[in-house]
Design an enzyme around this catalytic site. Sequence first.
Site, short mmCIF file in Angstrom:
data_model
loop_
_atom_site.label_atom_id
_atom_site.label_comp_id
_atom_site.label_asym_id
_atom_site.label_seq_id
_atom_site.Cartn_x
_atom_site.Cartn_y
_atom_site.Cartn_z
CE LYS A 96 9.44 -0.23 2.98
NZ LYS A 96 9.95 -1.10 4.01
CD GLU A 106 -1.21 -7.72 -5.65
OE1 GLU A 106 -1.17 -9.09 -5.18
OE2 GLU A 106 -0.09 -6.90 -5.46
N GLY A 133 6.27 -2.88 6.20
CA GLY A 133 4.82 -2.31 5.65
C GLY A 133 3.77 -2.62 6.78
NE ARG A 134 4.95 -8.13 9.73
CZ ARG A 134 5.90 -8.71 8.79
NH1 ARG A 134 5.77 -8.09 7.76
NH2 ARG A 134 6.98 -9.16 9.24
CD GLU A 177 3.17 -9.67 5.68
OE1 GLU A 177 2.52 -9.79 4.72
OE2 GLU A 177 3.49 -8.54 5.95
CE LYS A 201 3.45 -9.72 -4.32
NZ LYS A 201 4.05 -8.68 -3.32
#
Length: 535
Positions: free
Chosen positions: A198, A204, A258-259, A344, A502
């Site tokens: 996005k 990563e 995202g999921r 999540e 992160k």
Amino acid sequence: MTDGAEQAVAALKSIRSAVSGRDARNFLRSEDGRAGRWSVAAAGLFADFSKQNIPGEGFEALIRLADEAGVDEAIANLAAGHPVNVTEKRAASHMALRGGGKDSAGQKAAHAELSRALAFTEAMRAGCLKGATDKPLRNILHIGIGGSDLGPRLIVKALGQADAPVRARFLASPDPDAFDRCVQAFDPEETLVFIVSKSMGTAETKANAEAARAWLEAGLGTKDVSAHLAAASASPEKADAFGVPADRVFEMWDWVGGRYSLWSAVSLTAMAVLGETAFRALLRGAAAMDAHFMSASLGQNMPVLMAVCAWWNRVIAGGQSQGVVPYATRLALVPAWLQQLSMESLGKRVGLKGDDMRGETGAVIWGAEGPNGQHAFFQLLHQGTTVVPTDIIAVRDGHGDPVRHRMMLANALGQAEALLTGRDLETARAELIARGTDAEEAGRLAPHLVMPGGRPTSFVMLDRLDPGCVGALLALYEHTVFVQSVLFGINAFDQYGVELGKTLASALERELETGEIGVHDPSTAQLIARLGGKN
């Protein structure tokens, strides 16, 4: 948890206490028509919740709780594109991606982008999409992570065919070995690198995209590798800066997390492998489950019933985890996909207004394909001291060898029945004697064969392993997670918990590169020293 919610929990715990020592075995014997009452057929799926350790009055109370918690209103708000993601003040309009819901603006945007993505992938499948050396692109290296990886990977695993004109590999981890393994069978001249991010800044994904571009440049002998790049992103300017041609950047929207994005151009790789007909059938299957979710009464609503079972097992029964066991190799990635979707979404410790939760939220989700699971973790499910509610997923109509498919079905049914019925001491002893074991030895061994039973399961059966039924299965779990979030009183659509680790990793990466190590806790400092850093 509000005072009203606490009262509801107390009432449900009282119901559970009243049936102490009883479980689904007793309920199936004493409640007329229980199996049919707590089963639902919809969108090519059949779900049986009657083996849950919830008495009939408990189910009825859970349905009243769902009503009082405003589940009907929440479903309507989700479908209408209202900002149900309250922290980020956004809609969660993933249903619009497959033609469901009532968000016409989202549906129009989704339809247009889907048509563009499918036109692109159909050209690739036909051999019309050429690379820098004019060879047809027939391989896709899909680079993403989390929701940008798990959903499309699952679809390709579940529905892809060996003779597909496009081959796909998925790369999520920045581990150099993962990259090497992905590209070892690919020719750069015939490979499209598809980057899903996005922001185009996920660490990563960015690292892997840069490695893939370098691999293309080395293999093609040129810095201009744009013919081999495509992306799905909400940051087209960053995709352009990376070298992706504008007409190969497919849109991601802030109203789809995202999921929940596998129904969009995020699954361009799956579109290329499956083809347009199959991918549209996947969307129709999900839309059929959406229609059921939006129209069925709470007491006959498959996602709602699955959600109240999960909520009972977590809050009322005190369970900490839930197993997910598909009896189909093609569905082997469902547990990993659901793990992200559920954990999540439901791994929250504050309510919608930022208030501390005074109770439990999401369970730990885990699982694996059934046949291997039987020879691994099913030992604990049957005889362990921890009761783990389990979803068992099977497919009614198989393909290929009917004998082996019948074996898969028999094992799925048998495990669900064994988890329910168990084996008592006297039965174990009698079975040993029937096998020729003498009475003394049978008495010694019998306690080791006892299984307490009464282990709760939900059984989900797909009519077929086809795109429509797979789409319905995934939508079922999406909606189940959403209903649980309403019952918990939390936001299913943010994920701030992924950020801190992160952020620290980013700082540590710089420290390990420069050797200028900052202040850390003693354990982390010790590990850095072990890596050759200095404190």
